[in-house]
Design a protein around this motif. Structure first.
Motif, PDB file in Angstrom:
ATOM      1  N   ARG A  21       0.829  -1.208   0.000  1.00 29.57           N
ATOM      2  CA  ARG A  21       0.000   0.000   0.000  1.00 29.57           C
ATOM      3  C   ARG A  21       0.862   1.256   0.000  1.00 29.57           C
ATOM      4  NH1 ARG A  21      -5.067  -0.123   1.233  1.00 29.57           N
ATOM      5  NH2 ARG A  21      -5.024   1.972   2.080  1.00 29.57           N
ATOM      6  N   VAL A  22       0.345   2.311  -0.597  1.00 29.26           N
ATOM      7  CA  VAL A  22       0.950   3.631  -0.388  1.00 29.26           C
ATOM      8  C   VAL A  22       0.368   4.155   0.918  1.00 29.26           C
ATOM      9  CG1 VAL A  22       1.064   6.011  -1.205  1.00 29.26           C
ATOM     10  CG2 VAL A  22       1.276   4.126  -2.830  1.00 29.26           C
ATOM     11  N   ALA A  48      -5.381   6.343  -8.156  1.00 29.13           N
ATOM     12  CA  ALA A  48      -6.534   5.576  -8.665  1.00 29.13           C
ATOM     13  C   ALA A  48      -6.899   4.568  -7.592  1.00 29.13           C
ATOM     14  CB  ALA A  48      -6.173   4.898  -9.977  1.00 29.13           C
ATOM     15  N   THR A  49      -7.172   5.103  -6.403  1.00 29.31           N
ATOM     16  CA  THR A  49      -7.347   4.247  -5.221  1.00 29.31           C
ATOM     17  C   THR A  49      -8.772   3.713  -5.093  1.00 29.31           C
ATOM     18  OG1 THR A  49      -7.567   6.331  -4.030  1.00 29.31           O
ATOM     19  CG2 THR A  49      -5.478   5.173  -3.805  1.00 29.31           C
ATOM     20  N   GLY A  50      -9.660   4.088  -6.003  1.00 30.26           N
ATOM     21  CA  GLY A  50     -10.994   3.491  -6.014  1.00 30.26           C
ATOM     22  C   GLY A  50     -11.846   3.899  -4.824  1.00 30.26           C
ATOM     23  N   LEU A  69     -19.453  -6.325  -0.639  1.00 34.10           N
ATOM     24  CA  LEU A  69     -18.918  -6.970  -1.843  1.00 34.10           C
ATOM     25  C   LEU A  69     -18.187  -5.945  -2.691  1.00 34.10           C
ATOM     26  CD1 LEU A  69     -18.635  -9.260  -3.890  1.00 34.10           C
ATOM     27  CD2 LEU A  69     -20.941  -8.747  -4.691  1.00 34.10           C
ATOM     28  N   ARG A  70     -16.865  -6.100  -2.742  1.00 31.92           N
ATOM     29  CA  ARG A  70     -16.065  -5.221  -3.602  1.00 31.92           C
ATOM     30  C   ARG A  70     -15.022  -6.031  -4.373  1.00 31.92           C
ATOM     31  NH1 ARG A  70     -16.192   0.026  -5.718  1.00 31.92           N
ATOM     32  NH2 ARG A  70     -14.170   0.281  -6.699  1.00 31.92           N
ATOM     33  N   LEU A 190      -5.428   9.643   1.114  1.00 29.67           N
ATOM     34  CA  LEU A 190      -4.060  10.017   0.703  1.00 29.67           C
ATOM     35  C   LEU A 190      -4.055  11.416   0.101  1.00 29.67           C
ATOM     36  CD1 LEU A 190      -2.752   6.808  -1.142  1.00 29.67           C
ATOM     37  CD2 LEU A 190      -1.887   7.748   1.013  1.00 29.67           C
ATOM     38  N   GLY A 219     -10.974   7.604 -11.718  1.00 30.01           N
ATOM     39  CA  GLY A 219     -11.749   6.431 -11.299  1.00 30.01           C
ATOM     40  C   GLY A 219     -12.713   6.722 -10.161  1.00 30.01           C
ATOM     41  N   ASP A 220     -13.038   5.681  -9.419  1.00 31.43           N
ATOM     42  CA  ASP A 220     -14.074   5.784  -8.388  1.00 31.43           C
ATOM     43  C   ASP A 220     -13.726   6.768  -7.269  1.00 31.43           C
ATOM     44  OD1 ASP A 220     -15.431   3.878  -9.786  1.00 31.43           O
ATOM     45  OD2 ASP A 220     -15.582   2.434  -8.136  1.00 31.43           O
ATOM     46  N   ALA A 236     -18.651   5.339 -10.355  1.00 34.00           N
ATOM     47  CA  ALA A 236     -18.715   3.893 -10.116  1.00 34.00           C
ATOM     48  C   ALA A 236     -18.936   3.101 -11.400  1.00 34.00           C
ATOM     49  CB  ALA A 236     -19.794   3.564  -9.080  1.00 34.00           C
ATOM     50  N   LEU A 237     -18.313   3.551 -12.482  1.00 37.51           N
ATOM     51  CA  LEU A 237     -18.395   2.809 -13.740  1.00 37.51           C
ATOM     52  C   LEU A 237     -16.986   2.489 -14.231  1.00 37.51           C
ATOM     53  CD1 LEU A 237     -21.152   4.609 -15.841  1.00 37.51           C
ATOM     54  CD2 LEU A 237     -21.285   2.354 -14.783  1.00 37.51           C
ATOM     55  N   TRP A 238     -16.794   1.247 -14.575  1.00 41.77           N
ATOM     56  CA  TRP A 238     -15.512   0.763 -15.086  1.00 41.77           C
ATOM     57  C   TRP A 238     -15.102   1.560 -16.325  1.00 41.77           C
ATOM     58  CZ3 TRP A 238     -13.053  -4.087 -13.684  1.00 41.77           C
ATOM     59  CH2 TRP A 238     -12.034  -4.460 -14.535  1.00 41.77           C
ATOM     60  N   ALA A 241     -13.824   4.939 -15.425  1.00 40.16           N
ATOM     61  CA  ALA A 241     -12.532   4.840 -14.738  1.00 40.16           C
ATOM     62  C   ALA A 241     -11.415   4.640 -15.765  1.00 40.16           C
ATOM     63  CB  ALA A 241     -12.554   3.691 -13.731  1.00 40.16           C
TER      64      ALA A 241
HETATM   65  C1  LIG Z   1     -19.547  -6.108  -7.467  1.00 37.20           C
HETATM   66  C2  LIG Z   1     -19.265  -4.999  -8.434  1.00 37.20           C
HETATM   67  C3  LIG Z   1     -19.749  -5.082  -9.729  1.00 37.20           C
HETATM   68  C4  LIG Z   1     -19.496  -4.060 -10.639  1.00 37.20           C
HETATM   69  N1  LIG Z   1     -19.979  -4.164 -11.906  1.00 37.20           N
HETATM   70  C5  LIG Z   1     -19.724  -3.201 -12.802  1.00 37.20           C
HETATM   71  C6  LIG Z   1     -20.188  -3.304 -14.138  1.00 37.20           C
HETATM   72  O1  LIG Z   1     -20.844  -4.278 -14.501  1.00 37.20           O
HETATM   73  N2  LIG Z   1     -19.894  -2.305 -15.006  1.00 37.20           N
HETATM   74  C7  LIG Z   1     -19.161  -1.215 -14.634  1.00 37.20           C
HETATM   75  O2  LIG Z   1     -18.914  -0.316 -15.464  1.00 37.20           O
HETATM   76  N3  LIG Z   1     -18.696  -1.081 -13.367  1.00 37.20           N
HETATM   77  C8  LIG Z   1     -18.965  -2.046 -12.448  1.00 37.20           C
HETATM   78  N4  LIG Z   1     -18.496  -1.922 -11.166  1.00 37.20           N
HETATM   79  C9  LIG Z   1     -17.735  -0.719 -10.811  1.00 37.20           C
HETATM   80  C10 LIG Z   1     -16.273  -0.846 -11.252  1.00 37.20           C
HETATM   81  O3  LIG Z   1     -15.727  -2.044 -10.748  1.00 37.20           O
HETATM   82  C11 LIG Z   1     -15.501   0.356 -10.724  1.00 37.20           C
HETATM   83  O4  LIG Z   1     -16.094   1.531 -11.219  1.00 37.20           O
HETATM   84  C12 LIG Z   1     -14.041   0.316 -11.169  1.00 37.20           C
HETATM   85  O5  LIG Z   1     -13.410  -0.849 -10.707  1.00 37.20           O
HETATM   86  C13 LIG Z   1     -13.304   1.540 -10.631  1.00 37.20           C
HETATM   87  O6  LIG Z   1     -11.954   1.426 -10.942  1.00 37.20           O
HETATM   88  P1  LIG Z   1     -10.862   2.153 -10.035  1.00 37.20           P
HETATM   89  O7  LIG Z   1      -9.548   1.782 -10.644  1.00 37.20           O
HETATM   90  O8  LIG Z   1     -11.201   3.574  -9.847  1.00 37.20           O
HETATM   91  O9  LIG Z   1     -11.009   1.497  -8.584  1.00 37.20           O
HETATM   92  P2  LIG Z   1     -10.791  -0.042  -8.102  1.00 37.20           P
HETATM   93  O10 LIG Z   1     -11.131  -0.999  -9.190  1.00 37.20           O
HETATM   94  O11 LIG Z   1     -11.508  -0.132  -6.800  1.00 37.20           O
HETATM   95  O12 LIG Z   1      -9.239  -0.115  -7.862  1.00 37.20           O
HETATM   96  C14 LIG Z   1      -8.602   0.615  -6.845  1.00 37.20           C
HETATM   97  C15 LIG Z   1      -7.352  -0.144  -6.453  1.00 37.20           C
HETATM   98  O13 LIG Z   1      -6.536   0.696  -5.648  1.00 37.20           O
HETATM   99  C16 LIG Z   1      -6.048  -0.066  -4.561  1.00 37.20           C
HETATM  100  N5  LIG Z   1      -5.710   0.857  -3.466  1.00 37.20           N
HETATM  101  C17 LIG Z   1      -6.534   1.587  -2.685  1.00 37.20           C
HETATM  102  N6  LIG Z   1      -5.832   2.318  -1.802  1.00 37.20           N
HETATM  103  C18 LIG Z   1      -4.529   2.047  -2.039  1.00 37.20           C
HETATM  104  C19 LIG Z   1      -3.303   2.479  -1.451  1.00 37.20           C
HETATM  105  N7  LIG Z   1      -3.279   3.354  -0.440  1.00 37.20           N
HETATM  106  N8  LIG Z   1      -2.148   1.980  -1.944  1.00 37.20           N
HETATM  107  C20 LIG Z   1      -2.141   1.093  -2.978  1.00 37.20           C
HETATM  108  N9  LIG Z   1      -3.266   0.649  -3.576  1.00 37.20           N
HETATM  109  C21 LIG Z   1      -4.439   1.125  -3.104  1.00 37.20           C
HETATM  110  C22 LIG Z   1      -7.201  -1.003  -4.221  1.00 37.20           C
HETATM  111  O14 LIG Z   1      -6.733  -2.108  -3.476  1.00 37.20           O
HETATM  112  C23 LIG Z   1      -7.660  -1.390  -5.623  1.00 37.20           C
HETATM  113  O15 LIG Z   1      -6.912  -2.461  -6.121  1.00 37.20           O
HETATM  114  C24 LIG Z   1     -18.738  -2.936 -10.241  1.00 37.20           C
HETATM  115  C25 LIG Z   1     -18.236  -2.855  -8.929  1.00 37.20           C
HETATM  116  C26 LIG Z   1     -18.506  -3.871  -8.034  1.00 37.20           C
HETATM  117  C27 LIG Z   1     -17.960  -3.762  -6.634  1.00 37.20           C
END
Ligand SMILES: Cc1cc2nc3c(=O)[nH]c(=O)nc-3n(C[C@H](O)[C@H](O)[C@H](O)COP(=O)(O)OP(=O)(O)OC[C@H]3O[C@@H](n4cnc5c(N)ncnc54)[C@H](O)[C@@H]3O)c2cc1C
Length: 365
Positions: A21-22, A48-50, A69-70, A190, A219-220, A236-238, A241
């Motif tokens: 982790r950072v 891009a910590t989601g 569920l994540r 952060l 991203g999220d 909250a959309l892939w 992001a």
């Molecule tokens: C069950 C579920 C179903 C989904 N279905 C869909 C779908 O069908 N279609 C769609 O468009 N979207 C869907 N989504 C939403 C989609 O998954 C997210 O919008 C997308 O993953 C966001 O990407 P992200 O990279 O911003 O965040 P994430 O995918 O959450 O990635 C963030 C990453 O950062 C890491 N992180 C956090 N803090 C730190 C730190 N301090 N140091 C290092 N790493 C860190 C986390 O561990 C994680 O790996 C769904 C989400 C869920 C939970």
């Protein structure tokens, strides 16, 4: 679960550090401190910590058997537990709570109840009638619904885990498994520690900078403007992001090299396509738009499906929202009309009949 070949990052000359982790950004020194005690220097940084699932913060929400569920690990833990239980509850009226409830039923959990605070399911995505059609489809899977209440406590013991859920009207539901799907909280700590600003999500400038030198975010974790609703919101959309990640990554490098930055062009933040018990459902845009200039056109069924329902929302001359249930063939063209903001109110009845492509081709070109 891999979505890329294992050498994907290697081929792009990107070094992966997994399981680390950072912990802190030292922006003055251009350095991040890592959880393994080491640090990394940076010239440009993309956050891009989601997001993480929001907790209910009620007694017992840390009992064995209570889940959010994540991640893939969350899913595996739920599956392990569900093989040992006879009744389960999901909390929330959104996609995660509903899809999880249907999946639990499919995996053989005898009684599955969905507890929803609002008066309908999918209230951000669907109009009441579309939501009712989907609910009935889910009831055919023998899912049960409780509306208008939130849980106020989970009860059980540490050894056997969850046994009961207490609702705010005082009623109790017996369940050995609960999955809470009540939205997400952006992981913005952060960024906030180095002066980032937050609203619902981390605030970013049009170039996705957080306002600190060479720190961008995507991203999220961030909030962005929705071009249709005009609201600033997390998405909250892939798909969003991914686009934001590309812009933020490009800009981190461009800023380092003194090159012009790319602007993030706002995209629809509300766009869902899914199915419930074999009924396809699509929701795009501003379904719950309000105001004097808002007009609703709704109709169905279609020849294709007896449970088909269309719900179109116009604001002035523009189509701003579409909910389709049962027959989603024209979802792409509807979305296209919403995104392009064309003045199509005049053709509302044609559009409601599903003649979207024909309308576009014959009347708008
Ligand atoms: C069950 C579920 C179903 C989904 N279905 C869909 C779908 O069908 N279609 C769609 O468009 N979207 C869907 N989504 C939403 C989609 O998954 C997210 O919008 C997308 O993953 C966001 O990407 P992200 O990279 O911003 O965040 P994430 O995918 O959450 O990635 C963030 C990453 O950062 C890491 N992180 C956090 N803090 C730190 C730190 N301090 N140091 C290092 N790493 C860190 C986390 O561990 C994680 O790996 C769904 C989400 C869920 C939970």
């Amino acid at each position: 679960m891999q979505i890329r070949k294992s050498d994907h990052f290697q081929r792009l000359n990107i070094k992966e550090l997994l399981g680390i982790r950072v912990e802190k950004i030292c922006s003055e020194q251009g350095k991040v401190l890592l959880s393994n005690g080491t640090s990394l220097n940076y010239d440009g940084l993309v956050l891009a910590t989601g997001a993480r699932p929001s907790s209910l913060n009620i007694p017992g929400d840390d009992l064995p058997g209570v889940f959010t569920l994540r991640t893939y690990d969350d899913a595996k833990a739920i599956v392990r537990r569900c093989d040992q239980v006879s009744s389960a509850v999901t909390v929330g009226g959104g996609l995660i709570a509903l899809k999880t409830a249907a999946a639990l039923k499919e995996r053989g959990v005898q009684k599955v109840t969905v507890v929803i605070k609002s008066r309908q399911i999918l209230s951000r995505q669907l109009d009441p009638l579309s939501a009712e059609i989907v609910k009935r489809a889910l009831e055919k899977l023998e899912l049960q619904f409780v509306f208008g209440v939130n849980p106020i406590a989970f009860e059980g013991d540490r050894r056997r885990g969850l046994s009961e859920i207490i609702l705010e009207d005082g009623s109790r539901l017996s369940a050995q498994l609960a999955v809470v799907g009540k939205g997400v909280t952006p992981n913005q700590e952060l960024a906030l520690a180095v002066g980032g600003k937050q609203n619902r999500g981390l605030l970013v400038e049009p170039f996705l900078s957080i306002g600190r030198e060479n720190i961008f975010a995507a991203g999220d974790v961030i909030e962005v403007e929705d071009p249709i609703t005009g609201e600033f919101t997390t998405s909250a959309l892939w798909s969003l992001a991914s686009v934001q990640g590309r812009v933020a990554g490009y800009n981190a490098l461009a800023a380092m090299r003194g090159k012009p930055l790319q602007r993030y062009i706002p995209r629809l933040t509300r766009m869902n396509a899914t199915e419930f018990n074999r009924i396809p459902v699509v929701s795009v845009g501003h379904i719950d738009a309000q105001g004097e200039d808002v007009e609703i056109f709704k109709g169905g069924p279609s020849l294709k499906s007896p449970c088909a329902h269309r719900y179109l929302v116009f604001k002035g001359p523009r189509l701003v929202g579409a909910a389709l249930v049962g027959d989603v063939d024209q979802a792409g063209p509807y979305a296209n009309l919403i995104i392009r903001g064309l003045p199509v109110r005049h053709y509302a009845k044609d559009l409601l009949r599903g003649n979207v492509l024909k309308t576009i081709l014959t009347r708008l070109t």
